[in-house]
Every structure is written in structure tokens, then in C-alpha cells.
Design a protein around this motif. Sequence first.
Motif, PDB file in Angstrom:
ATOM      1  N   VAL A 149       0.911  -1.100  -0.120  1.00  0.00           N
ATOM      2  CA  VAL A 149       0.149  -0.239   0.081  1.00  0.00           C
ATOM      3  C   VAL A 149       0.856   1.306   0.021  1.00  0.00           C
ATOM      4  CG1 VAL A 149      -1.849   1.330   1.071  1.00  0.00           C
ATOM      5  CG2 VAL A 149      -1.820  -1.293   1.393  1.00  0.00           C
ATOM      6  N   TYR A 150       0.479   2.109  -0.769  1.00  0.00           N
ATOM      7  CA  TYR A 150       1.081   3.557  -0.949  1.00  0.00           C
ATOM      8  C   TYR A 150       0.360   4.555  -0.496  1.00  0.00           C
ATOM      9  CZ  TYR A 150       5.217   1.201  -3.287  1.00  0.00           C
ATOM     10  OH  TYR A 150       6.130   0.572  -3.579  1.00  0.00           O
ATOM     11  N   ARG A 151       0.663   5.322   0.549  1.00  0.00           N
ATOM     12  CA  ARG A 151      -0.002   6.464   0.896  1.00  0.00           C
ATOM     13  C   ARG A 151       0.590   7.816   0.554  1.00  0.00           C
ATOM     14  NH1 ARG A 151      -3.129   5.967   6.484  1.00  0.00           N
ATOM     15  NH2 ARG A 151      -4.762   6.485   4.887  1.00  0.00           N
ATOM     16  N   SER A 152       1.729   7.955   0.122  1.00  0.00           N
ATOM     17  CA  SER A 152       2.619   9.231  -0.215  1.00  0.00           C
ATOM     18  C   SER A 152       1.977   9.780  -1.300  1.00  0.00           C
ATOM     19  CB  SER A 152       4.010   8.661  -0.605  1.00  0.00           C
ATOM     20  OG  SER A 152       4.687   7.994   0.533  1.00  0.00           O
ATOM     21  N   THR A 153       1.782  10.975  -1.368  1.00  0.00           N
ATOM     22  CA  THR A 153       1.185  11.809  -2.239  1.00  0.00           C
ATOM     23  C   THR A 153       2.045  11.529  -3.514  1.00  0.00           C
ATOM     24  OG1 THR A 153       0.124  13.088  -0.855  1.00  0.00           O
ATOM     25  CG2 THR A 153       0.354  13.846  -3.254  1.00  0.00           C
ATOM     26  N   MET A 154       1.580  11.241  -4.797  1.00  0.00           N
ATOM     27  CA  MET A 154       2.317  11.137  -6.029  1.00  0.00           C
ATOM     28  C   MET A 154       1.370  11.180  -7.342  1.00  0.00           C
ATOM     29  SD  MET A 154       2.831   6.929  -6.043  1.00  0.00           S
ATOM     30  CE  MET A 154       3.510   6.990  -4.219  1.00  0.00           C
ATOM     31  N   ARG A 155       2.094  11.585  -8.340  1.00  0.00           N
ATOM     32  CA  ARG A 155       1.432  12.065  -9.589  1.00  0.00           C
ATOM     33  C   ARG A 155       0.736  10.862 -10.135  1.00  0.00           C
ATOM     34  NH1 ARG A 155       4.031  14.613 -14.847  1.00  0.00           N
ATOM     35  NH2 ARG A 155       2.514  14.021 -16.383  1.00  0.00           N
ATOM     36  N   PRO A 156      -0.600  10.987 -10.742  1.00  0.00           N
ATOM     37  CA  PRO A 156      -1.405   9.860 -11.183  1.00  0.00           C
ATOM     38  C   PRO A 156      -0.708   8.987 -12.333  1.00  0.00           C
ATOM     39  CG  PRO A 156      -2.730  11.730 -11.079  1.00  0.00           C
ATOM     40  CD  PRO A 156      -1.372  12.285 -10.634  1.00  0.00           C
ATOM     41  N   GLY A 157      -0.628   7.680 -12.190  1.00  0.00           N
ATOM     42  CA  GLY A 157       0.240   6.963 -12.928  1.00  0.00           C
ATOM     43  C   GLY A 157       1.369   6.536 -12.393  1.00  0.00           C
ATOM     44  N   SER A 158       1.639   7.081 -11.410  1.00  0.00           N
ATOM     45  CA  SER A 158       3.196   6.685 -10.846  1.00  0.00           C
ATOM     46  C   SER A 158       3.006   5.061 -10.302  1.00  0.00           C
ATOM     47  CB  SER A 158       3.309   7.385  -9.395  1.00  0.00           C
ATOM     48  OG  SER A 158       3.553   8.964  -9.754  1.00  0.00           O
ATOM     49  N   CYS A 159       2.084   4.627  -9.781  1.00  0.00           N
ATOM     50  CA  CYS A 159       2.158   3.247  -9.103  1.00  0.00           C
ATOM     51  C   CYS A 159       2.167   2.277 -10.493  1.00  0.00           C
ATOM     52  CB  CYS A 159       0.734   3.018  -8.443  1.00  0.00           C
ATOM     53  SG  CYS A 159       0.523   3.383  -6.885  1.00  0.00           S
ATOM     54  N   GLU A 160       1.488   2.521 -11.409  1.00  0.00           N
ATOM     55  CA  GLU A 160       1.544   1.691 -12.683  1.00  0.00           C
ATOM     56  C   GLU A 160       3.050   2.008 -13.645  1.00  0.00           C
ATOM     57  OE1 GLU A 160      -2.526   1.311 -14.971  1.00  0.00           O
ATOM     58  OE2 GLU A 160      -2.823   3.173 -13.606  1.00  0.00           O
ATOM     59  N   LYS A 161       3.292   3.220 -13.668  1.00  0.00           N
ATOM     60  CA  LYS A 161       4.538   3.512 -14.373  1.00  0.00           C
ATOM     61  C   LYS A 161       5.658   3.619 -13.832  1.00  0.00           C
ATOM     62  CE  LYS A 161       1.738   5.719 -18.207  1.00  0.00           C
ATOM     63  NZ  LYS A 161       1.614   6.881 -19.133  1.00  0.00           N
ATOM     64  N   PHE A 162       5.590   3.808 -12.375  1.00  0.00           N
ATOM     65  CA  PHE A 162       6.927   4.083 -11.595  1.00  0.00           C
ATOM     66  C   PHE A 162       7.153   3.008 -10.654  1.00  0.00           C
ATOM     67  CE2 PHE A 162       9.261   5.999  -8.178  1.00  0.00           C
ATOM     68  CZ  PHE A 162      10.493   6.384  -8.813  1.00  0.00           C
ATOM     69  N   ILE A 163       6.210   2.682  -9.754  1.00  0.00           N
ATOM     70  CA  ILE A 163       6.287   1.583  -8.820  1.00  0.00           C
ATOM     71  C   ILE A 163       6.357   0.145  -9.364  1.00  0.00           C
ATOM     72  CG2 ILE A 163       5.366   0.782  -6.822  1.00  0.00           C
ATOM     73  CD1 ILE A 163       4.571   3.587  -6.079  1.00  0.00           C
ATOM     74  N   LEU A 164       5.233  -0.195 -10.241  1.00  0.00           N
ATOM     75  CA  LEU A 164       5.259  -1.492 -10.699  1.00  0.00           C
ATOM     76  C   LEU A 164       6.350  -2.123 -11.500  1.00  0.00           C
ATOM     77  CD1 LEU A 164       3.378  -3.909 -10.592  1.00  0.00           C
ATOM     78  CD2 LEU A 164       2.050  -3.070 -12.844  1.00  0.00           C
TER      79      LEU A 164
END
Length: 421
Positions: A121-136
Amino acid sequence: MKIAIFGLGYVGSTAAGCIASQGHCVIGIDVNPVKVEAINAGRAPVHEPGLDDLISAARKDGRIAAVTELSDELAECDIAIVCVGTPSGVDGAHDMNHVAEVTRTIARHIDPTRHHPLTLVYRSTMRPGSCEKFILPIIEASLGDATGKAVELVYNPEFLREASAIDDYFNPPKIVIGTLQGARSANMAALYDEIDAPIFHVGMREAEITKFVDNSWHAVKVAFANEIGRICQNLDLSARQVHEIFKSDSKLNISATYTRPGGAFGGSCLPKDVRALQYIAADTGSATHLVDALLRSNEAHKHHQFQQATEGLERGAKVLMVGLSFKLETDDLRESPAVDMARKLLEAGYELEIYDPWVEPGNLVGQNLGYTYAWLPAIDGLLVDKARAESRVHDRVIATNRLVDDIAIDASRLVDMSVIP
């Protein structure tokens, strides 16, 4: 459940205390040994009303501990929550270095043969798309084809206000849970089972933009209220009465929250999230003239209040400033308007003393510490205790928040910056 929390700042330590108080077992991970030592000693690493009690009770019951380095803790965890900071970068965008670093660490420690996926789970504020394009992609680089079975990726924004964070955790206005397919997460449903609030199960990007929308709206309200307040003040009208009329209209004007003319906005969220939204808007070719004006309006209000506070005051006068943090009952000085006020007073040649019972330089850690000494390096010699604040005669007393109600001072010299009269 057993839950790991990465980052023990205001959000992470509050989540740790609240979750542990619900009977879950919590392991906190932070590279700062001071924060880890505080948790293991049964203390909160930040000042938040009631948090010491939660952490102390959980530590005594063996439901919370903290480490500086991850070893095999994730093997038994059901959920891992990332609460590391995403401060403003030089271009205004969120700095994702801490998120990237902790994600790589987590990915290296996930067993690809887990029987049940780890809900990450990520709670840090981040740009939309970050989870899919950066973290994953970072996770996939370590786990490869096992990613889908070993990890359930979730974005769960927090809505905690410092000084009321515990109540906000247990009584949130809403709960937003974003997943890759917008599907319901069983572990997240279990985590929030005892909390009564509307729950939105949405896609990852819709969840990610939520904090930008909320914080920018709060900034709009503060900036609008203060601009109206300045107009009223210059026309010799009562901004307080105008606000009473305005907030009475709950049908059209929504609510009184953030709409009272007074101090500029600051803290760890609103300024950086507005800057990040400005960056996103420019990057996507969106025309956001209102959002672009928010920080300029806020800076104009800081200068307006400095002029009001020092009107008729000769250079070299003795000034007591009451309140340094950005709000009551917190020691968070990040982007606090009071820090800017103090800096302006010193640069203008005034003899400054500051009273704030919650701010102790020795207790400042992390980004809070770095920001404070970057903008107010003389803080150690400026802070005074309550007895000195009350006993010394000052030419001007500047109250930046309602803390002034708790000390006995000469009201004839008081200028209240927390509200425009």
C-alpha cells in the motif's frame, strides 16, 4: 494481521499507533535511528496529541516494534504500507527518490513463492500513473512473472490533519482504495472493518489524484478567504462578521472549514501538493490559471501580515512571536508561515524571541529538521520558555495562532495574525 509501515514521520507513526491500537501487530521501518529508538522506547517520534499513549500501550502489549533495516519481517506480513515523504523537487514536482528507494528494498525482500500476496500500500502523495508506470516496474524488475501472485498493489491516500490525526484516522471523511483493476481488496477491507466511513473502490489513478484535488481545494479556500479578509481590512470592514455571514450558507458555500480570513496556509501538504499539481498541469498542457495563482496569493498574504505586524514599529524593537509551527499542538515547521514571519523580522532588524511549547530544536528530525535550519538557522537562540515570554516587556507581541490564549501578556501590544478582525 501483521503490518509493516515504511516511514515513521507524521503519517507513518500515526498509522502505526492507530493500527496497533486495533489489535494488529505492527513493525515500523525507518532509516532514522532516532525515530526507531522512540518507537522501541514506547514513545511517538513526532508530536501528535494522544500518539504517545497509543504507542506506549501497544509497545507494552508487544504489538509494535521498529527497525532501521529490513530483514525477514515481510515474510509474515499481510500488508506493507509506504508512508515515506515526497517533498517538492526543484521543478515543483514531487521528489520520488524516497519512494523508489523503499520500493526497491521491499521488492528485494518479497518471497516470490508466497502463499498469499503481500498487499503493498502506498500512501505518499504522487502523480497519477506513478503506481503503474513507476512503482510496478521496479517491483517487476525483482519479481518478474511472480509479481501478480506475490504482490497486490494498492494506493490508499491519507486524510490526516496534524494535531487531530488520531481522530481523523478513526473518523475519516472518506476512505479511498485504488487498485490496478479497481477491484475490492480483502486485506484493505479487513484493515478498515471497524471504521465507519464511505469507501470508494476505484482505479489506481483516480485514487492517486484525490489528494491533489483535496489539498488544492483547501488552498483555494484559504487564499480566497485571506484575499477577502485583506479587502475587508482595507475598507475598515469586519472580516469576522463577513465570515459569519458567509459560512452560515451551508447550502451553497459548503462549510466554514478553511474559509476564515487569518493566517497563510503552510505545513507539509498543501504547498507541495499545489506545486506538484502546477507541474502536472504544465506537463500535460492544461491551463490552470486559478491553481497557478494560489502560491502567489499565499506569499502576498504573508507579506501583508508582516506589514500589519510591524506597522509603526521601529527597527531594533523587541518582538515576541507566539507560535512557530504551522498550527497548534504540532512541532511541524515545514513551510510554516510563522517561520517566514520570523525570518522577515530578523532581516528587518528586530530583536526577536519566540515562544512555542511544542517546538524543541533537539526533537526536530528528518525533513522537519532540514527545513527549519535552512530557513531559520538561529532557531536555537530564539526560542524562550513561557516564564520568559510572560515576564519580559516586548514592544510588540505577534500571535501566529491561538496559543496566545494560554499565556499572560500585555494585550495592548498584541497583534493577532491568526485572524483578520
